[in-house]
Design a protein around this motif. Structure first.
Motif, short mmCIF file in Angstrom:
data_model
loop_
_atom_site.label_atom_id
_atom_site.label_comp_id
_atom_site.label_asym_id
_atom_site.label_seq_id
_atom_site.Cartn_x
_atom_site.Cartn_y
_atom_site.Cartn_z
N GLU A 138 0.80 -1.22 0.00
CA GLU A 138 0.00 0.00 0.00
C GLU A 138 0.84 1.28 0.00
O GLU A 138 0.36 2.33 -0.40
N TRP A 139 2.08 1.19 0.45
CA TRP A 139 2.94 2.37 0.57
C TRP A 139 3.89 2.50 -0.61
O TRP A 139 4.90 3.20 -0.54
N THR A 140 3.61 1.86 -1.72
CA THR A 140 4.56 1.81 -2.84
C THR A 140 4.91 3.19 -3.38
O THR A 140 6.03 3.41 -3.84
N ALA A 141 3.97 4.14 -3.33
CA ALA A 141 4.25 5.48 -3.86
C ALA A 141 5.34 6.18 -3.06
O ALA A 141 5.96 7.13 -3.56
N LEU A 142 5.61 5.71 -1.85
CA LEU A 142 6.60 6.35 -0.99
C LEU A 142 7.85 5.49 -0.81
O LEU A 142 8.75 5.87 -0.05
N HIS A 143 7.92 4.35 -1.49
CA HIS A 143 9.12 3.53 -1.42
C HIS A 143 10.31 4.27 -2.03
O HIS A 143 10.15 5.07 -2.96
N ARG A 144 11.49 3.98 -1.54
CA ARG A 144 12.70 4.61 -2.09
C ARG A 144 12.95 4.08 -3.51
O ARG A 144 12.53 2.96 -3.85
N PRO A 145 13.66 4.84 -4.32
CA PRO A 145 14.10 4.29 -5.60
C PRO A 145 14.99 3.08 -5.36
O PRO A 145 15.89 3.11 -4.51
N GLY A 146 14.73 2.00 -6.07
CA GLY A 146 15.52 0.79 -5.87
C GLY A 146 15.03 -0.09 -4.75
O GLY A 146 15.70 -1.08 -4.40
N ALA A 147 13.86 0.21 -4.18
CA ALA A 147 13.33 -0.64 -3.12
C ALA A 147 13.04 -2.04 -3.67
O ALA A 147 12.50 -2.18 -4.77
N PRO A 148 13.38 -3.09 -2.92
CA PRO A 148 13.10 -4.44 -3.41
C PRO A 148 11.62 -4.77 -3.33
O PRO A 148 10.87 -4.17 -2.54
N ASP A 149 11.20 -5.72 -4.12
CA ASP A 149 9.83 -6.23 -4.05
C ASP A 149 9.85 -7.41 -3.09
O ASP A 149 10.28 -8.51 -3.44
N LEU A 150 9.39 -7.18 -1.86
CA LEU A 150 9.45 -8.21 -0.83
C LEU A 150 8.27 -9.17 -0.87
O LEU A 150 8.28 -10.19 -0.16
N TYR A 151 7.28 -8.86 -1.69
CA TYR A 151 6.09 -9.70 -1.76
C TYR A 151 5.63 -9.78 -3.21
O TYR A 151 4.53 -9.38 -3.56
#
Length: 331
Positions: A138-151
């Motif tokens: 739900e917080w994807t819009a605020l993830h850092r650039p390069g954040a991993p996809d944990l799910y």
């Protein structure tokens, strides 16, 4: 938690406050940078999960962190690590104040992790099972650039199956063993715990991570129990058939994750050991905190790189933790 009179088996109570913070705000709590505060204890494995996911996704600037004293008193988790013994953002001395702001007269358990709405001082959720999943989805819009996809969507069925087994037999299993008050109940859950650890040992002997070739939610959930295993669960909770250090694949796997940015830099062994041994007086009446094991063994080479895998997939490691969130170096 409650104890059933027939078996004296430990039962974990469901989260009482299970509102969700979502992108569309369907529960009345929309994702919004700076609005919420994540309250944790570094001692708690459930809270540690939320801390790790927040770090890996780079949400430090979007949701602030409050760290409680590892030792509670009768009024719940307390903010005695902060100046004036109050959380500097929420202005409260005890986490229970946020619970009571949400439900006046509430008499249930006060647990972490908890997310609090900063403007109102009201608890939003203590649903430890859902918090990390919502941070990921739900917080994807605020993830850092390069954040991993944990799910990752294509692996969710497998991840869900693994984390269900890990929760039942390992994450919660150590507690069921530790708080059992009858021999048969203890032996049953301790046996299931080590049967599951043996299965995980076999699974991880040929693969670097639990599901796929990158770190996922499943690894986060297993790690938080493994990192506490020899320090507290082996002795304090009588989970002593085998130490983690005696399970070669699991021990190497746990060190691999510990040495990965976002994992070990959230772990405070002092908070962990002091909390369990000082607070659980029904198990450890003297309150004496042991001096070992030596945490520096977590920094020894693990050799897991030979199994391949890409820790962050197509993403990148998180940067260093904020200075206010650093843990003491291992000595």
């Amino acid at each position: 938690m409650t104890t059933t009179p027939d078996t004296k088996e430990f039962k974990r109570s469901p989260s009482h406050f299970a509102d969700r913070i979502t992108a569309d705000g369907a529960d009345g709590w929309p994702v919004e940078a700076g609005r919420y505060r994540l309250v944790v204890s570094r001692a708690c494995p459930w809270a540690n999960r939320a801390m790790i996911v927040r770090r890996l996704l780079g949400l430090e600037g979007a949701i602030s962190l409050a760290i409680t004293d590892p030792i509670q008193d009768e009024r719940s988790w307390r903010f005695t690590l902060d100046p004036g013994d109050r959380d500097p953002v929420l202005g409260i001395a005890y986490l229970s104040e946020a619970y009571l702001a949400r439900e006046p007269g509430y008499t249930g358990g006060i647990s972490v992790p908890a997310i609090v709405d900063v403007p109102s001082g009201t608890l939003v959720t203590n649903d430890y099972q859902q918090i990390t999943l919502d941070l990921e989805r739900e917080w994807t819009a605020l993830h850092r650039p390069g954040a991993p996809d944990l799910y990752p969507e294509h692996l969710r069925d497998e991840i869900d199956a693994v984390i269900e087994d890990v929760y039942r037999d390992v994450n919660n299993g150590v507690y069921m063993a530790g708080f059992a008050t009858r021999q048969r109940a203890y032996e049953q859950v301790a046996t299931r715990l080590f049967e599951r650890l043996d299965a995980l040992e076999e699974r991880l002997s040929t693969r670097r991570y639990l599901v796929g070739d990158t770190i996922t939610e499943a690894d986060v959930r297993l790690f938080v129990t493994l990192v506490r295993f020899d320090a507290v669960y082996h002795g304090h909770f009588k989970c002593n058939r085998t130490k983690l250090t005696e399970l070669p694949a699991l021990w190497a796997y746990a060190r691999d994750l510990f040495q990965t940015p976002g994992f070990g830099d959230t772990v405070d062994f002092d908070h962990i050991t002091r909390h369990y041994y000082a607070v659980h007086r029904q198990i450890n009446p003297t309150g004496i905190v042991p001096i070992g094991p030596d945490p520096r063994t977590w920094l020894t080479p693990h050799g897991r790189e030979s199994l391949g895998g890409r820790p962050f997939g197509d993403g990148t490691p998180p940067g260093p933790p904020p200075t206010t969130e650093t843990v003491p170096p291992l000595t």
